[in-house]
Write a protein that holds these residues in place. Structure first.
Motif, PDB file in Angstrom:
ATOM      1  N   TRP A 103       0.861  -1.189   0.000  1.00 23.21           N
ATOM      2  CA  TRP A 103       0.000   0.000   0.000  1.00 23.21           C
ATOM      3  C   TRP A 103       0.890   1.228   0.000  1.00 23.21           C
ATOM      4  N   SER A 104       0.466   2.247  -0.721  1.00 22.15           N
ATOM      5  CA  SER A 104       1.206   3.515  -0.686  1.00 22.15           C
ATOM      6  C   SER A 104       0.281   4.647  -1.093  1.00 22.15           C
ATOM      7  N   ARG A 105       0.622   5.826  -0.634  1.00 16.81           N
ATOM      8  CA  ARG A 105      -0.140   7.024  -1.000  1.00 16.81           C
ATOM      9  C   ARG A 105       0.818   8.212  -0.946  1.00 16.81           C
ATOM     10  N   ARG A 106       0.673   9.104  -1.909  1.00 13.26           N
ATOM     11  CA  ARG A 106       1.554  10.262  -1.969  1.00 13.26           C
ATOM     12  C   ARG A 106       0.891  11.466  -1.319  1.00 13.26           C
ATOM     13  N   PHE A 107       1.644  12.090  -0.431  1.00 12.10           N
ATOM     14  CA  PHE A 107       1.227  13.351   0.180  1.00 12.10           C
ATOM     15  C   PHE A 107       2.325  14.365  -0.115  1.00 12.10           C
TER      16      PHE A 107
END
Length: 433
Positions: A51-55
């Motif tokens: 899982w990954s998400r860019r902020f």
């Protein structure tokens, strides 16, 4: 229920370790961002991304193997130049490794990374970033030990009498019950009852059972007055300790057999909160012990391997893998003890793991944090020497040249880790015998 408790203990340990790793990387991330370094990734684990998400400019994620973590900073090393050709005598394999490391590093310098690179920071800021991770683990260990010592407390024998022996049994005997001809214990003969709270012994006020025991042990065959609080009223009782062989703990902490005064009563044990500094003090003392283990880690791992293949018992103070730590957490959770005892035991394991992470990451070898600190300090020494000798600024230290050494270190860590995992599976540390 026991199996379920074991599984819960393992899961709690794994989650606690994941939180420890996450906080370690935050210890790097926060100062890096504060100093303006471009951070491309913040990852917990290695291998495929789950899982990954860019902020903003940073991608945050979790990978499949929860055996560590990392942040990807722009320009950990200076950019490549035409003068960075690797001599052929180093061997094609090592030359390729170095060039690959430089290529990956150059990719992080693309775009605004060129002006926000780690290697461009002053030495002190680079050291702060690299020490931020281990410092976070040590801080977490201090908190966990403070909770364990001051929030929960330490098991302490109180002045409340839990039980009174009916008779005096010889030391080392397998006899568990009194025979008709066995003499009554001095405590029973003197009228001491379970639930009595000892106030004073031989005229000296006592605050702990250990203080009462010390006076009794030093008074064999001598009448001793013991004042107890019984249901709110004070009773003065006469007791004459007998001379008996018993195990006593000396000032050096060693338990040995000695002839001492004995009356035949045991104390109730309760968790007594300690002063707030006791937990951190215990953490610091344990850190010193872990330094000794880390200093001898290859030897300790070799001894563990020998014990495993020869069938000898493991050293309970020796190194463990994550598998071993998880197994111990499961055993603690599955014991037939009050829940507070089990919580305290798992907190102790997590605190010890964070101390181990703290010390381990300070080892001055790449790719560990301590290795990056050494590179930064060496860069600072070069710059200082250039100023003292009035030369121009030297080129930044290119740690990619140490990639072959880093490779050897990584292989060594993998071999030692694999050895410990194998040992923890087939010859685990026996926590409860």
């Amino acid at each position: 229920m026991t199996v379920l408790a074991f599984v819960i203990g393992v899961v709690v340990l794994v989650l606690g370790l994941a939180v420890s790793i996450a906080l370690h990387e935050i210890g790097h991330l926060l100062p890096a961002k504060a100093f303006g370094v471009r951070v491309g990734q913040y990852m917990i684990g290695f291998g495929p991304t789950l899982w990954s998400r860019r902020f903003g400019e940073t991608e945050y994620g979790v990978k499949a193997l929860p055996l560590g973590g990392y942040i990807s900073m722009a320009g950990m090393y200076p950019p490549s130049s035409t003068d960075d050709a690797v001599p052929s005598r180093r061997g094609r394999m090592f030359a390729t490794m170095i060039q690959d490391a430089r290529a990956v590093n150059d990719e992080t310098l693309a775009g605004d990374g060129a002006g926000r690179a780690f290697y461009q920071l002053p030495v002190l800021k680079r050291v702060v970033i690299m020490l931020g991770g281990p410092a976070m683990n040590f801080f977490l260990a201090l908190v966990l030990f403070a909770i364990m010592f001051s929030g929960i407390g330490v098991q302490t024998a109180t002045t409340t009498v839990a039980a009174v022996n009916e008779c005096v049994l010889p030391a080392g005997t397998e006899q568990t019950e009194c025979a008709p001809g066995d003499p009554a214990s001095p405590a029973a003969a003197g009228g001491i009852l379970p639930g009595d709270v000892i106030v004073s012994v031989d005229g000296a006020d006592v605050a702990t059972f250990a203080e009462a025991s010390a006076i009794i042990q030093e008074s064999p065959e001598e009448p001793v007055t013991i004042v107890v609080d019984r249901d709110g009223a004070r009773e003065s009782l006469q007791v004459t300790p007998v001379l008996a062989e018993r195990e006593v703990q000396g000032a050096d902490g060693e338990v040995r057999t000695a002839e001492v005064g004995f009356v035949g009563m045991t104390a109730s044990v309760e968790y007594v909160p300690q002063p707030i500094w006791q937990g951190p003090q215990a953490a610091i003392e344990q850190a010193g012990q872990v330094v000794g283990i880390m200093w001898q880690l290859p030897v300790r791992v070799y001894e563990t391997a020998v014990d495993t293949f020869t069938g000898a018992g493991r050293d309970p103070n020796g190194p463990l893998s994550v598998v071993g730590a998880g197994r111990l957490a499961g055993e603690v959770a599955a014991t037939d003890q009050p829940i507070v005892n089990r919580v305290s035991g798992i907190l102790a394991l997590l605190g010890s793991l964070n101390i181990a992470l703290f010390i381990f990451n300070l080892i001055p070898l790449l790719p560990l944090d301590g290795g990056h600190v050494v590179v930064a300090l060496w860069d600072g020494v070069k710059r200082l020497w250039a100023r003292l000798t009035r030369r121009g600024d030297p080129r930044p230290v290119d740690a990619t040249k140490l990639v072959p050494v880093t490779y050897v270190v990584v292989i060594g860590l993998i071999l030692m880790g694999g050895t410990l995992i194998l040992a923890d599976i087939v010859n685990p540390v026996q926590l409860f015998g």
